[in-house]
Design a protein around this motif. Structure first.
Motif, PDB file in Angstrom:
ATOM      1  N   LEU A  30       0.831  -1.204   0.000  1.00 23.51           N
ATOM      2  CA  LEU A  30       0.000   0.000   0.000  1.00 23.51           C
ATOM      3  C   LEU A  30       0.869   1.259   0.000  1.00 23.51           C
ATOM      4  O   LEU A  30       0.566   2.234  -0.708  1.00 23.51           O
ATOM      5  CB  LEU A  30      -0.943   0.005   1.200  1.00 23.51           C
ATOM      6  CG  LEU A  30      -1.850   1.234   1.326  1.00 23.51           C
ATOM      7  CD1 LEU A  30      -2.675   1.454   0.067  1.00 23.51           C
ATOM      8  CD2 LEU A  30      -2.760   1.114   2.545  1.00 23.51           C
ATOM      9  N   GLU A  31       1.935   1.259   0.771  1.00 22.21           N
ATOM     10  CA  GLU A  31       2.811   2.427   0.782  1.00 22.21           C
ATOM     11  C   GLU A  31       3.425   2.657  -0.596  1.00 22.21           C
ATOM     12  O   GLU A  31       3.538   3.804  -1.054  1.00 22.21           O
ATOM     13  CB  GLU A  31       3.902   2.246   1.836  1.00 22.21           C
ATOM     14  CG  GLU A  31       3.359   2.215   3.253  1.00 22.21           C
ATOM     15  CD  GLU A  31       4.464   2.325   4.286  1.00 22.21           C
ATOM     16  OE1 GLU A  31       5.423   3.087   4.066  1.00 22.21           O
ATOM     17  OE2 GLU A  31       4.353   1.658   5.310  1.00 22.21           O
ATOM     18  N   VAL A 106      -7.692   3.521  -4.857  1.00 21.96           N
ATOM     19  CA  VAL A 106      -8.762   3.405  -3.865  1.00 21.96           C
ATOM     20  C   VAL A 106      -8.374   2.260  -2.950  1.00 21.96           C
ATOM     21  O   VAL A 106      -7.914   1.208  -3.420  1.00 21.96           O
ATOM     22  CB  VAL A 106     -10.130   3.125  -4.510  1.00 21.96           C
ATOM     23  CG1 VAL A 106     -11.212   2.984  -3.434  1.00 21.96           C
ATOM     24  CG2 VAL A 106     -10.497   4.234  -5.492  1.00 21.96           C
ATOM     25  N   PHE A 107      -8.535   2.454  -1.632  1.00 21.99           N
ATOM     26  CA  PHE A 107      -8.155   1.362  -0.733  1.00 21.99           C
ATOM     27  C   PHE A 107      -9.077   1.292   0.470  1.00 21.99           C
ATOM     28  O   PHE A 107      -9.766   2.255   0.824  1.00 21.99           O
ATOM     29  CB  PHE A 107      -6.700   1.511  -0.281  1.00 21.99           C
ATOM     30  CG  PHE A 107      -6.439   2.596   0.735  1.00 21.99           C
ATOM     31  CD1 PHE A 107      -6.403   2.293   2.094  1.00 21.99           C
ATOM     32  CD2 PHE A 107      -6.212   3.905   0.342  1.00 21.99           C
ATOM     33  CE1 PHE A 107      -6.145   3.284   3.034  1.00 21.99           C
ATOM     34  CE2 PHE A 107      -5.950   4.895   1.271  1.00 21.99           C
ATOM     35  CZ  PHE A 107      -5.925   4.592   2.625  1.00 21.99           C
ATOM     36  N   THR A 108      -9.083   0.109   1.072  1.00 21.66           N
ATOM     37  CA  THR A 108      -9.735  -0.111   2.357  1.00 21.66           C
ATOM     38  C   THR A 108      -8.744  -0.821   3.276  1.00 21.66           C
ATOM     39  O   THR A 108      -7.932  -1.633   2.828  1.00 21.66           O
ATOM     40  CB  THR A 108     -10.999  -0.986   2.252  1.00 21.66           C
ATOM     41  OG1 THR A 108     -10.632  -2.335   1.922  1.00 21.66           O
ATOM     42  CG2 THR A 108     -11.956  -0.463   1.201  1.00 21.66           C
ATOM     43  N   PRO A 132      -8.338   4.569 -15.684  1.00 16.87           N
ATOM     44  CA  PRO A 132      -7.692   3.424 -16.331  1.00 16.87           C
ATOM     45  C   PRO A 132      -6.255   3.272 -15.828  1.00 16.87           C
ATOM     46  O   PRO A 132      -5.503   4.246 -15.775  1.00 16.87           O
ATOM     47  CB  PRO A 132      -7.740   3.785 -17.813  1.00 16.87           C
ATOM     48  CG  PRO A 132      -8.936   4.677 -17.928  1.00 16.87           C
ATOM     49  CD  PRO A 132      -8.956   5.485 -16.660  1.00 16.87           C
ATOM     50  N   GLY A 133      -5.898   2.089 -15.422  1.00 18.57           N
ATOM     51  CA  GLY A 133      -4.585   1.847 -14.835  1.00 18.57           C
ATOM     52  C   GLY A 133      -4.541   2.064 -13.342  1.00 18.57           C
ATOM     53  O   GLY A 133      -3.521   1.778 -12.697  1.00 18.57           O
ATOM     54  N   GLY A 134      -5.641   2.560 -12.763  1.00 21.05           N
ATOM     55  CA  GLY A 134      -5.708   2.761 -11.325  1.00 21.05           C
ATOM     56  C   GLY A 134      -5.830   1.444 -10.574  1.00 21.05           C
ATOM     57  O   GLY A 134      -6.196   0.416 -11.141  1.00 21.05           O
ATOM     58  N   VAL A 135      -5.531   1.485  -9.283  1.00 23.89           N
ATOM     59  CA  VAL A 135      -5.436   0.266  -8.472  1.00 23.89           C
ATOM     60  C   VAL A 135      -6.396   0.339  -7.279  1.00 23.89           C
ATOM     61  O   VAL A 135      -6.509   1.383  -6.626  1.00 23.89           O
ATOM     62  CB  VAL A 135      -4.000   0.054  -7.952  1.00 23.89           C
ATOM     63  CG1 VAL A 135      -3.908  -1.210  -7.096  1.00 23.89           C
ATOM     64  CG2 VAL A 135      -3.020  -0.026  -9.113  1.00 23.89           C
ATOM     65  N   PHE A 136      -7.060  -0.788  -7.018  1.00 20.88           N
ATOM     66  CA  PHE A 136      -7.786  -0.957  -5.765  1.00 20.88           C
ATOM     67  C   PHE A 136      -6.998  -1.905  -4.876  1.00 20.88           C
ATOM     68  O   PHE A 136      -6.515  -2.950  -5.331  1.00 20.88           O
ATOM     69  CB  PHE A 136      -9.182  -1.536  -5.983  1.00 20.88           C
ATOM     70  CG  PHE A 136      -9.881  -1.873  -4.689  1.00 20.88           C
ATOM     71  CD1 PHE A 136     -10.324  -0.867  -3.839  1.00 20.88           C
ATOM     72  CD2 PHE A 136     -10.060  -3.194  -4.300  1.00 20.88           C
ATOM     73  CE1 PHE A 136     -10.939  -1.165  -2.635  1.00 20.88           C
ATOM     74  CE2 PHE A 136     -10.681  -3.497  -3.099  1.00 20.88           C
ATOM     75  CZ  PHE A 136     -11.121  -2.488  -2.261  1.00 20.88           C
ATOM     76  N   TYR A 137      -6.895  -1.541  -3.593  1.00 20.52           N
ATOM     77  CA  TYR A 137      -6.144  -2.332  -2.616  1.00 20.52           C
ATOM     78  C   TYR A 137      -7.009  -2.530  -1.382  1.00 20.52           C
ATOM     79  O   TYR A 137      -7.682  -1.597  -0.916  1.00 20.52           O
ATOM     80  CB  TYR A 137      -4.856  -1.597  -2.241  1.00 20.52           C
ATOM     81  CG  TYR A 137      -4.102  -2.187  -1.056  1.00 20.52           C
ATOM     82  CD1 TYR A 137      -3.011  -3.034  -1.255  1.00 20.52           C
ATOM     83  CD2 TYR A 137      -4.494  -1.910   0.253  1.00 20.52           C
ATOM     84  CE1 TYR A 137      -2.325  -3.567  -0.180  1.00 20.52           C
ATOM     85  CE2 TYR A 137      -3.810  -2.448   1.335  1.00 20.52           C
ATOM     86  CZ  TYR A 137      -2.735  -3.275   1.118  1.00 20.52           C
ATOM     87  OH  TYR A 137      -2.068  -3.809   2.189  1.00 20.52           O
TER      88      TYR A 137
END
Length: 265
Positions: A30-31, A106-108, A132-137
């Motif tokens: 995440l970091e 975007v993360f939780t 587009p190309g974004g990440v969910f964690y």
């Protein structure tokens, strides 16, 4: 089934626990993702405990934190609301009101487990919000994998009753390993996952106490009252006593699962 939103409540004690937990459960993926992001969204930001170390990872990061608990957001605004780049909004994670393709990340962290049975719909909403190309964690609990050595029967029984009661109320403290498959079903690409144990030996002193203290904060207090757990002849008291006992060869391991995936072009 009576749904409980966040069984741990939003007391001062819980705010303090969340701040300690944010440091205890730091996870390098995440970091690294935050260090490359321009604008990130945290779903279930609580009192904003994750913002300070994300800012250290990326001083230029624009951060939006949302939580449906107005009292938690009020605490976050009081602590960090004047800092450039950060905003905290009262918003339900099940109905996120942002434009499409608004965020790089975007993360939780320990939030999906208490959204309820429609948590997979949240993942579909998240995909819409990502560029587009974004990440969910997601870093979420696998409470069924928590370990004590030597065994602590009273503590383990209480924790099992707590988890069962939470599941009965529509929560899922064992959600961690379910998320990678759900990300694939939601259309994410390059999905990855890893087990993230947080373990310490009794001989490690402060590290051991930090893990135990976090588990105590999770499994006792306001949550036990909301979940209506039967305190079978003082089981809670015996469980706390057992958790507090430490030998040099004792081991405690909290158990979490990290998952992430990319929105394709």
């Amino acid at each position: 089934m009576n749904k409980i939103e966040y069984p741990l409540g939003h007391s001062l004690e819980e705010v303090v626990r969340l701040e300690s937990q944010a440091l205890l459960l730091r996870e390098p993926v995440l970091e690294a993702l935050a260090s490359q992001a321009g604008h990130c969204l945290e779903i279930g930001c609580g009192s904003g405990a994750n913002w300070p170390w994300l800012k250290r990872a990326n001083p230029r990061l624009k951060y939006t934190g949302i939580d449906k608990a107005s009292q938690a957001v009020a605490v976050a605004r009081a602590k960090f609301g004047q800092e450039p780049g950060a905003e905290f909004l009262v918003m339900d994670g099940g109905g996120i009101a942002f434009n499409e393709s608004s965020f790089d990340l975007v993360f939780t962290k320990l939030a999906l487990w208490c959204i309820g049975p429609l948590w997979e719909e949240t993942l579909r909403q998240v995909r819409r919000l990502l560029k587009p190309g974004g990440v969910f964690y997601a870093l979420e609990p696998c409470n069924q994998l928590i370990q004590w050595q030597p065994q602590k029967p009273a503590a383990q029984k209480w924790m099992r009753l707590w988890d069962e009661a939470a599941i009965g109320k529509g929560l899922d403290p064992c959600i961690g390993t379910k998320i990678p498959g759900a990300l694939v079903r939601a259309g994410f690409e390059g999905v990855q996952a890893k087990f993230h144990p947080v373990a310490a030996l009794g001989a490690q002193g402060n590290d051991y106490e930090a893990v135990v203290s976090n588990l105590k904060g999770f499994y006792f207090g306001e949550a036990a009252i909301k979940l209506c757990i039967d305190n079978e002849c003082g089981l809670a008291r015996e469980a706390v006593r057992a958790m507090s006992l430490r030998r040099p060869d004792s081991l405690v391991m909290d158990a979490l699962f990290a998952s992430w995936g990319v929105k394709g072009s």
